[in-house]
Enzyme design. Sequence first.
Site, PDB file in Angstrom:
ATOM      1  N   LYS A  38      11.949  -8.190   7.143  1.00  0.00           N
ATOM      2  CA  LYS A  38      11.765  -6.843   6.620  1.00  0.00           C
ATOM      3  C   LYS A  38      13.126  -6.260   6.293  1.00  0.00           C
ATOM      4  O   LYS A  38      14.138  -6.599   6.929  1.00  0.00           O
ATOM      5  CB  LYS A  38      11.079  -5.949   7.657  1.00  0.00           C
ATOM      6  CG  LYS A  38      10.339  -4.772   7.059  1.00  0.00           C
ATOM      7  CD  LYS A  38       8.987  -5.178   6.496  1.00  0.00           C
ATOM      8  CE  LYS A  38       8.183  -3.959   6.087  1.00  0.00           C
ATOM      9  NZ  LYS A  38       6.806  -4.324   5.680  1.00  0.00           N
ATOM     10  N   GLY A  52      -3.845   9.516   5.981  1.00  0.00           N
ATOM     11  CA  GLY A  52      -2.951   8.955   4.973  1.00  0.00           C
ATOM     12  C   GLY A  52      -3.723   8.362   3.824  1.00  0.00           C
ATOM     13  O   GLY A  52      -4.325   7.298   3.962  1.00  0.00           O
ATOM     14  N   VAL A  53      -3.733   9.040   2.682  1.00  0.00           N
ATOM     15  CA  VAL A  53      -4.488   8.550   1.520  1.00  0.00           C
ATOM     16  C   VAL A  53      -3.541   8.318   0.348  1.00  0.00           C
ATOM     17  O   VAL A  53      -3.771   8.747  -0.774  1.00  0.00           O
ATOM     18  CB  VAL A  53      -5.640   9.509   1.139  1.00  0.00           C
ATOM     19  CG1 VAL A  53      -6.777   9.389   2.119  1.00  0.00           C
ATOM     20  CG2 VAL A  53      -5.165  10.963   1.055  1.00  0.00           C
ATOM     21  N   GLY A  54      -2.467   7.597   0.655  1.00  0.00           N
ATOM     22  CA  GLY A  54      -1.495   7.250  -0.365  1.00  0.00           C
ATOM     23  C   GLY A  54      -1.837   5.950  -1.041  1.00  0.00           C
ATOM     24  O   GLY A  54      -2.972   5.730  -1.460  1.00  0.00           O
ATOM     25  N   LYS A  55      -0.850   5.048  -1.130  1.00  0.00           N
ATOM     26  CA  LYS A  55      -1.014   3.819  -1.906  1.00  0.00           C
ATOM     27  C   LYS A  55      -2.205   2.990  -1.457  1.00  0.00           C
ATOM     28  O   LYS A  55      -2.942   2.449  -2.274  1.00  0.00           O
ATOM     29  CB  LYS A  55       0.266   2.975  -1.821  1.00  0.00           C
ATOM     30  CG  LYS A  55       1.426   3.557  -2.586  1.00  0.00           C
ATOM     31  CD  LYS A  55       2.509   2.525  -2.848  1.00  0.00           C
ATOM     32  CE  LYS A  55       3.266   2.132  -1.625  1.00  0.00           C
ATOM     33  NZ  LYS A  55       4.422   1.244  -1.924  1.00  0.00           N
ATOM     34  N   VAL A  56      -2.413   2.876  -0.153  1.00  0.00           N
ATOM     35  CA  VAL A  56      -3.514   2.069   0.375  1.00  0.00           C
ATOM     36  C   VAL A  56      -4.740   2.927   0.665  1.00  0.00           C
ATOM     37  O   VAL A  56      -5.867   2.573   0.326  1.00  0.00           O
ATOM     38  CB  VAL A  56      -3.081   1.323   1.653  1.00  0.00           C
ATOM     39  CG1 VAL A  56      -4.261   0.574   2.268  1.00  0.00           C
ATOM     40  CG2 VAL A  56      -1.946   0.363   1.355  1.00  0.00           C
ATOM     41  N   GLY A  57      -4.525   4.063   1.297  1.00  0.00           N
ATOM     42  CA  GLY A  57      -5.630   4.896   1.757  1.00  0.00           C
ATOM     43  C   GLY A  57      -6.594   5.320   0.679  1.00  0.00           C
ATOM     44  O   GLY A  57      -7.812   5.353   0.900  1.00  0.00           O
ATOM     45  N   HIS A  58      -6.091   5.614  -0.521  1.00  0.00           N
ATOM     46  CA  HIS A  58      -7.014   6.084  -1.553  1.00  0.00           C
ATOM     47  C   HIS A  58      -7.907   4.951  -2.062  1.00  0.00           C
ATOM     48  O   HIS A  58      -9.050   5.183  -2.449  1.00  0.00           O
ATOM     49  CB  HIS A  58      -6.261   6.782  -2.696  1.00  0.00           C
ATOM     50  CG  HIS A  58      -5.698   5.887  -3.752  1.00  0.00           C
ATOM     51  ND1 HIS A  58      -4.485   5.252  -3.627  1.00  0.00           N
ATOM     52  CD2 HIS A  58      -6.187   5.521  -4.968  1.00  0.00           C
ATOM     53  CE1 HIS A  58      -4.241   4.554  -4.721  1.00  0.00           C
ATOM     54  NE2 HIS A  58      -5.258   4.685  -5.548  1.00  0.00           N
TER      55      HIS A  58
END
EC number: 1.4.1.23
Length: 366
Positions: free
Chosen positions: A91, A191-197
């Site tokens: 990482k 969290g509804v960003g890149k993955v959540g949405h």
Amino acid sequence: MTDVSGAPADVLHTLFHSDQGGHEQVVLCQDRASGLKAVIALHSTALGPALGGTRFYPYATEAEAVADALNLARGMSYKNAMAGLDHGGGKAVIIGDPDTIKTEALLLAYGRFVASLGGRYVTACDVGTYVADMDVVARECRWTTGRSPENGGAGDSSVLTAFGVYQGMRASAQHLWGDPSLRGRTVGIAGVGKVGHHLVEHLLAEGAQVVITDVRQEAVRRIADKHPSVGVVADTERLIGIDGLDIYAPCALGGALSDDSVPVLTARIVCGAANNQLAHPGVEKDLADRGILYAPDYVVNAGGVIQVADELHGFDFERCKAKAAKIFDTTLAIFARAKADGIPPAAAADRIAEQRMHEAAQARGW
């Protein structure tokens, strides 16, 4: 306290002595001209070149950035092992606010540092970095995935990350309730960003009731405007205390499951996309003691790394989706191992991953 080198002693202790250490290599990168300060951590290459994303984040201190890189790299070793990939774990973190310091020159400088590792580390997107950024990094480094289709890549890996989390939820429901269907279940997503949405879309398509929260109001509005049936609460504290919550999905930053949150959590299942959800060792036992089924984060959120790994061999979306669908079976196998060994699922997943890495190292004569 620091040692004679000026490096924080607790970071060096983590690297060389603690159970959270055992890393093969840590590289500190600086390019004064562009303002780049980055840390690249390689935890293990027993299964193959280390693979993991680049996080761009305004850490409070450099020590915090190093510690995060170490933890995230270790997590990638376990994630890649459980996903059945021929990759170790690595990482990188870039220190700073991407909204203010991210430039083409900085990303190119970062690409040169990754390239200097000669293929021991393969990078991709993470929090604060996007497909367009990987296109820039790739101009200096061929060991870059998560690029745009126009530049020979697979594009946005969050699509299959969300699909894998969805499969983990279905497996959790199968284990706990005897039925993988999520229809009628109430799922809270933090969290509804890149993955959540994307996860919202899967759940609504199956007939689940969805409640969301996010610190970014624009992310909430995007969901609420498109799906008025989705519930919205002000913060995670309210979300995890909802009466009748069946599944809690942490999909933002790590540490969501802590001494403060676990005692008030109403959900019977925790299954989300965030990395490092357990705030510290022992939380997994607290969850088990409360009868809460925890689907290990690095298992269910592996859809994205499955996608970026496939990009190295000529990307095929359907092939990747089929691999990500196997997260359902892997999650069930972990629950079965946990029951057989009398341990929490997180510990069972660790045992399976460690066994695969150990066998690979032995095969190499390490």
